[in-house]
Design an enzyme around this catalytic site. Structure first.
Site, PDB file in Angstrom:
ATOM      1  N   ILE A   1      52.530 -12.861  13.885  1.00 45.28           N
ATOM      2  CA  ILE A   1      51.653 -13.203  14.994  1.00 45.28           C
ATOM      3  C   ILE A   1      51.545 -11.964  15.878  1.00 45.28           C
ATOM      4  O   ILE A   1      52.370 -11.057  15.799  1.00 45.28           O
ATOM      5  CB  ILE A   1      52.145 -14.427  15.813  1.00 45.28           C
ATOM      6  CG1 ILE A   1      53.527 -14.163  16.430  1.00 45.28           C
ATOM      7  CG2 ILE A   1      52.171 -15.674  14.945  1.00 45.28           C
ATOM      8  CD1 ILE A   1      54.009 -15.315  17.324  1.00 45.28           C
ATOM      9  N   ASP A   2      50.523 -11.921  16.718  1.00 46.79           N
ATOM     10  CA  ASP A   2      50.278 -10.748  17.556  1.00 46.79           C
ATOM     11  C   ASP A   2      51.448 -10.494  18.511  1.00 46.79           C
ATOM     12  O   ASP A   2      52.181 -11.416  18.892  1.00 46.79           O
ATOM     13  CB  ASP A   2      49.006 -10.932  18.383  1.00 46.79           C
ATOM     14  CG  ASP A   2      47.753 -10.961  17.531  1.00 46.79           C
ATOM     15  OD1 ASP A   2      47.803 -10.471  16.383  1.00 46.79           O
ATOM     16  OD2 ASP A   2      46.732 -11.484  18.013  1.00 46.79           O
ATOM     17  N   ARG A   3      51.568  -9.258  18.921  1.00 44.25           N
ATOM     18  CA  ARG A   3      52.640  -8.862  19.840  1.00 44.25           C
ATOM     19  C   ARG A   3      52.626  -9.692  21.115  1.00 44.25           C
ATOM     20  O   ARG A   3      53.671 -10.158  21.586  1.00 44.25           O
ATOM     21  CB  ARG A   3      52.499  -7.379  20.177  1.00 44.25           C
ATOM     22  CG  ARG A   3      53.537  -6.865  21.161  1.00 44.25           C
ATOM     23  CD  ARG A   3      53.297  -5.399  21.481  1.00 44.25           C
ATOM     24  NE  ARG A   3      54.324  -4.877  22.380  1.00 44.25           N
ATOM     25  CZ  ARG A   3      54.350  -3.637  22.828  1.00 44.25           C
ATOM     26  NH1 ARG A   3      53.419  -2.778  22.459  1.00 44.25           N
ATOM     27  NH2 ARG A   3      55.310  -3.244  23.636  1.00 44.25           N
TER      28      ARG A   3
ATOM     29  N   THR B   1      51.263 -12.602  21.654  1.00 38.99           N
ATOM     30  CA  THR B   1      51.329 -14.042  21.418  1.00 38.99           C
ATOM     31  C   THR B   1      52.784 -14.462  21.316  1.00 38.99           C
ATOM     32  O   THR B   1      53.586 -13.804  20.652  1.00 38.99           O
ATOM     33  CB  THR B   1      50.600 -14.409  20.115  1.00 38.99           C
ATOM     34  OG1 THR B   1      49.238 -13.989  20.199  1.00 38.99           O
ATOM     35  CG2 THR B   1      50.642 -15.909  19.868  1.00 38.99           C
TER      36      THR B   1
ATOM     37  N   HIS C   1      43.242 -12.169  15.095  1.00 37.72           N
ATOM     38  CA  HIS C   1      42.727 -12.476  16.441  1.00 37.72           C
ATOM     39  C   HIS C   1      41.747 -13.653  16.422  1.00 37.72           C
ATOM     40  O   HIS C   1      40.883 -13.758  17.304  1.00 37.72           O
ATOM     41  CB  HIS C   1      42.036 -11.249  17.064  1.00 37.72           C
ATOM     42  CG  HIS C   1      42.943 -10.087  17.238  1.00 37.72           C
ATOM     43  ND1 HIS C   1      42.479  -8.817  17.521  1.00 37.72           N
ATOM     44  CD2 HIS C   1      44.300  -9.964  17.156  1.00 37.72           C
ATOM     45  CE1 HIS C   1      43.500  -7.978  17.608  1.00 37.72           C
ATOM     46  NE2 HIS C   1      44.612  -8.650  17.383  1.00 37.72           N
TER      47      HIS C   1
END
Length: 352
Positions: free
Chosen positions: A160-162, A164, A260
């Site tokens: 998952i994104d940094r 998030t 995203h």
């Protein structure tokens, strides 16, 4: 001696190399070729380094200077100069020891939601990358490896994104890694549920977005994802948990897992995620911070949280459901916005 374009050793990155382009890369732009070969596509090296060595003429194709847009031909010989950029963690030496600060190690145990012999489920804080890279000295994987005493194997099963927060699964064996990977493929069985706070009142009729998405990058710029009819299929489902004129708390389920995806689909709908630096609305975020006394007037961080995950255990196949309450940092914003989180996603000591 020629090197295969898809097998460039880490140690060779500190010396001039000559790589022969194989047929499968014919027609590819030199900048994209280098982004992949040198690791910039995965955050291991700043993209600006790639465009710098192209701009200065250090990259040569058949002894000729190359522009970023130059297309490759099978058999071309590419001269790649030494890479001199070495941030806090050297991307050219993946075996170098990673130092995780004590204050992060002290938090590691509290992040673990589930652990057995095959896998680890962690509630990742927002702002912690899943792996280290350019200007990121360590990531979640480094933190957990050190916390567990460097087990024989511990690998990310998905990402998952940094910025998030929320649930991430790590595998403790190659068999478990393969089994979990299969579940997270587009056609896999994993169910990912997110909570997000978006600006404005989300329309009741908008329960599904299928806007196709495409990655885009300008020269020397960080990549973005845009809605494009020629992009890849992307499907997101939305449920309203609470809403008013100022903001909405949504439960979001991904049918596909594009980069995203939630952030782009909500922004495309005119209701960007609060605190989103890439696709959001900075003025709306600032206005929200100024109206919040409990949040001390600061701009909020990204309000996107991987709150629930349904997968099958990699060994016995039994269904497992994991949940992670929303971060404590959300509390002042939820109070300011008069939005209430359902009990299953609430912090244990938080009164609604």
């Amino acid at each position: 001696m020629n090197h295969r374009a898809d097998k460039v050793s880490a140690t060779s990155k500190s010396a001039v190399r000559r790589v022969t382009v194989e047929p499968q890369y014919a027609g590819q732009r030199i900048d994209n070729f280098l982004l992949r070969v040198l690791g910039a596509s995965h955050g291991e090296l700043p993209r600006s380094v790639i465009y710098r060595i192209l701009r200065t003429g250090e990259v040569r194709i058949n002894s000729q200077r190359a522009k970023p847009t130059t297309r490759l031909t099978a058999g071309d010989e590419i001269r790649i100069p030494p890479i001199r950029h070495i941030p806090g963690r050297d991307p050219l030496d993946p075996d170098a020891p990673v130092v995780v600060p004590d204050h992060w190690l002290n938090r590691a145990a509290a992040m673990i939601v589930f652990e057995d012999a095959e896998m680890l489920v962690v509630n990742k804080p927002g702002g912690l990358a899943v792996h280290g890279g350019s200007n990121i000295p360590f990531g979640l994987i480094d933190l957990m490896r050190q916390h567990l005493g460097h087990p024989p194997l511990l690998e990310l099963a998905h990402r998952i994104d940094r910025d998030t927060s929320g649930l991430v699964v790590l595998a403790k064996s190659l068999a478990a890694l393969g089994a979990i990977h299969e579940q997270f493929r587009p056609e896999g069985s994993a169910e990912k549920i997110y909570l997000t706070l978006v600006h404005g009142h989300w329309p009741d009729r908008l329960r599904r977005s299928d806007a196709p998405l495409r990655k885009w990058q300008g020269e020397g710029e960080a990549h973005r994802v845009v809605v494009d009819a020629q992009g890849k299929a992307a499907v997101t489902h939305f449920s309203i948990l609470a809403a008013n004129a100022h903001a909405s708390l949504l439960e979001v389920q991904l049918e596909t897992g594009r980069t995203h995806q939630i952030r782009v689909h909500t922004a495309h709908a005119g209701h960007p995620v609060i605190g989103d630096n890439k696709y959001g609305d900075r003025n709306l975020d600032k206005r929200l911070g100024q109206s919040s006394t409990s949040a001390s007037g600061v701009r909020p961080n990204l309000m996107l949280h991987a709150a629930a995950l349904k997968i099958r255990h990699p060994t016995d196949g039994t269904p497992r459901t994991f949940q992670a309450p929303v971060p404590e940092s959300w509390t002042p914003w939820l109070r300011t916005l008069h939005l209430h989180v359902p009990p299953e996603y609430r912090q244990p000591d938080t009164a609604d």
